[in-house]
Motif scaffolding. Sequence first.
Motif, mmCIF file in Angstrom:
data_model
loop_
_atom_site.group_PDB
_atom_site.id
_atom_site.type_symbol
_atom_site.label_atom_id
_atom_site.label_comp_id
_atom_site.label_asym_id
_atom_site.label_seq_id
_atom_site.Cartn_x
_atom_site.Cartn_y
_atom_site.Cartn_z
ATOM 1 N N LEU A 113 0.702 -1.278 -0.050
ATOM 2 C CA LEU A 113 -0.146 0.042 -0.106
ATOM 3 C C LEU A 113 0.615 1.335 0.114
ATOM 4 N N ALA A 114 0.663 2.012 -1.009
ATOM 5 C CA ALA A 114 1.231 3.432 -1.221
ATOM 6 C C ALA A 114 0.535 4.254 -2.113
ATOM 7 N N GLY A 115 1.658 5.086 -2.558
ATOM 8 C CA GLY A 115 0.915 6.371 -3.417
ATOM 9 C C GLY A 115 0.146 6.130 -4.507
ATOM 10 N N ASN A 116 0.547 4.818 -5.406
ATOM 11 C CA ASN A 116 -0.461 4.706 -6.316
ATOM 12 C C ASN A 116 -1.711 4.157 -6.065
ATOM 13 N N GLU A 117 -1.730 3.411 -4.823
ATOM 14 C CA GLU A 117 -3.104 2.997 -4.266
ATOM 15 C C GLU A 117 -4.126 3.982 -3.959
ATOM 16 N N TYR B 182 -6.408 22.171 -17.905
ATOM 17 C CA TYR B 182 -6.499 21.225 -19.043
ATOM 18 C C TYR B 182 -6.670 21.870 -20.196
ATOM 19 N N MET B 183 -5.874 21.592 -21.331
ATOM 20 C CA MET B 183 -5.728 22.236 -22.628
ATOM 21 C C MET B 183 -5.809 23.794 -22.372
ATOM 22 N N ASN B 184 -5.075 24.356 -21.555
ATOM 23 C CA ASN B 184 -4.939 25.686 -21.166
ATOM 24 C C ASN B 184 -6.290 26.551 -20.635
ATOM 25 N N LYS B 185 -7.269 25.489 -20.223
ATOM 26 C CA LYS B 185 -8.274 26.100 -19.993
ATOM 27 C C LYS B 185 -8.545 25.846 -18.240
ATOM 28 N N GLU B 186 -9.246 26.694 -17.616
ATOM 29 C CA GLU B 186 -9.380 26.581 -16.108
ATOM 30 C C GLU B 186 -10.724 25.669 -15.986
ATOM 31 N N ASN B 187 -10.864 24.531 -15.326
ATOM 32 C CA ASN B 187 -12.225 23.838 -14.766
ATOM 33 C C ASN B 187 -12.404 23.673 -13.433
ATOM 34 N N LYS B 188 -13.549 23.793 -13.115
ATOM 35 C CA LYS B 188 -13.932 23.755 -11.552
ATOM 36 C C LYS B 188 -14.513 22.593 -11.322
ATOM 37 N N ILE B 189 -14.351 21.517 -10.220
ATOM 38 C CA ILE B 189 -15.123 20.764 -9.526
ATOM 39 C C ILE B 189 -15.266 20.983 -8.214
ATOM 40 N N LYS B 190 -15.991 20.096 -7.530
ATOM 41 C CA LYS B 190 -16.097 19.985 -6.036
ATOM 42 C C LYS B 190 -15.070 18.892 -5.513
ATOM 43 N N LEU B 191 -14.547 19.344 -4.491
ATOM 44 C CA LEU B 191 -13.724 18.256 -3.685
ATOM 45 C C LEU B 191 -14.767 17.662 -2.457
ATOM 46 N N GLY B 192 -14.432 16.421 -2.316
ATOM 47 C CA GLY B 192 -15.530 15.659 -1.404
ATOM 48 C C GLY B 192 -14.818 14.708 -0.234
ATOM 49 N N ALA B 193 -15.065 13.618 -0.125
ATOM 50 C CA ALA B 193 -14.648 12.780 1.228
ATOM 51 C C ALA B 193 -13.230 12.363 0.902
ATOM 52 N N GLU B 194 -12.844 12.447 -0.383
ATOM 53 C CA GLU B 194 -11.417 11.822 -0.747
ATOM 54 C C GLU B 194 -10.236 12.659 -0.232
ATOM 55 N N THR B 195 -10.789 13.852 0.286
ATOM 56 C CA THR B 195 -9.718 14.664 0.759
ATOM 57 C C THR B 195 -9.200 14.202 2.079
ATOM 58 N N PHE B 196 -10.263 13.600 3.003
ATOM 59 C CA PHE B 196 -9.551 13.077 4.417
ATOM 60 C C PHE B 196 -9.646 11.401 4.399
ATOM 61 N N LEU B 197 -10.124 10.730 3.395
ATOM 62 C CA LEU B 197 -10.108 9.530 3.250
ATOM 63 C C LEU B 197 -8.963 8.875 2.609
ATOM 64 N N PHE C 154 -3.595 3.914 5.176
ATOM 65 C CA PHE C 154 -2.318 3.488 5.743
ATOM 66 C C PHE C 154 -2.747 3.020 7.041
ATOM 67 N N PHE C 155 -3.931 3.503 7.543
ATOM 68 C CA PHE C 155 -4.397 3.308 9.038
ATOM 69 C C PHE C 155 -5.815 2.317 8.978
ATOM 70 N N GLN C 156 -6.647 2.635 7.867
ATOM 71 C CA GLN C 156 -7.661 1.618 7.891
ATOM 72 C C GLN C 156 -7.730 1.041 6.503
ATOM 73 N N PRO C 157 -6.512 0.347 6.151
ATOM 74 C CA PRO C 157 -6.535 -0.530 4.730
ATOM 75 C C PRO C 157 -7.853 -1.307 4.134
ATOM 76 N N GLU C 158 -8.521 -1.702 5.335
ATOM 77 C CA GLU C 158 -9.810 -2.454 4.829
ATOM 78 C C GLU C 158 -10.806 -1.771 4.184
ATOM 79 N N LEU C 159 -10.601 -0.487 4.313
ATOM 80 C CA LEU C 159 -11.691 0.200 3.488
ATOM 81 C C LEU C 159 -11.395 0.413 1.937
ATOM 82 N N PHE C 160 -9.977 -0.060 1.775
ATOM 83 C CA PHE C 160 -9.552 -0.160 0.427
ATOM 84 C C PHE C 160 -9.242 -1.531 -0.351
ATOM 85 N N ARG C 161 -8.901 -2.456 0.648
ATOM 86 C CA ARG C 161 -8.547 -3.631 0.161
ATOM 87 C C ARG C 161 -9.212 -4.651 1.257
ATOM 88 N N LYS C 162 -9.994 -5.591 0.637
ATOM 89 C CA LYS C 162 -10.731 -6.460 1.718
ATOM 90 C C LYS C 162 -9.659 -7.593 2.026
#
Length: 250
Positions: free
Chosen positions: A58-62, A118-133, A138-146
Amino acid sequence: PGMYIGIQAVMSLFASRISKNVSSELTGLVIDSGAGSTHIVPIVKGYVLTSCIINSPLAGNEVDYFVVNKLKERKEKIPFEAMKEVAKDIKENHSYLCPDINKEYEKMSSGTEYTYKYMNKENKIKLGAETFLAGEIFFQPELFRKNYTRPLHEMVDECVRKAPITERKGLMKNIILSGGSTMFKGFDKRLQRDYNNLITEKYKTKEKLANVIKHPKQKHAVWFGASIFGKVAEFKNNAYSRAQYEEEGP
């Protein structure tokens, strides 16, 4: 000119010397986590205890893969070609570890606005739970891999227990972070808290034995440590000169 081939973890330990909280003795437990894997390496007086090393897939690629999936689940309008770079940027610049996931969900409203190019244009999205999950891999790997459920603090404890009993406290007191995947905001505090809780419960002691150390050169600790080592007396004593190489060979 001379050459010395060193072990990554030892170079990371050298790099940590810029922190005021580090022991002057080359003893410590290095957690080195990059894109492809995580290694927990115990070092005593400059020597690696190879039989005690613990590895994790488990590391950055995951983490990147997890963030990409979260964005897809919300059907964010991100071009396929830009998705991986956007996920990587969110991981590196907007993600963090929190003390309590449930409270973080409660605080989360409609999401923070995030702008990417992207392609010299600014695009906007909303950040969600991925920021703190994201860092929870590293601490709750079962959430990612059974099929993989060992949290980092348990692997650290296993590594310490494999070491000679006389060296264990020294390793606990000097846990060094190294590599880009340890750069999450709050990573050091979370690991220290979880490991001290494990020590209290498992070994029936109230003493806070674990001390996790971060420092400004953490992301590129191996390279920085090697540059420090190249300037100390030990380098000259251990390096092979060009004359030796030409005389003796590899």
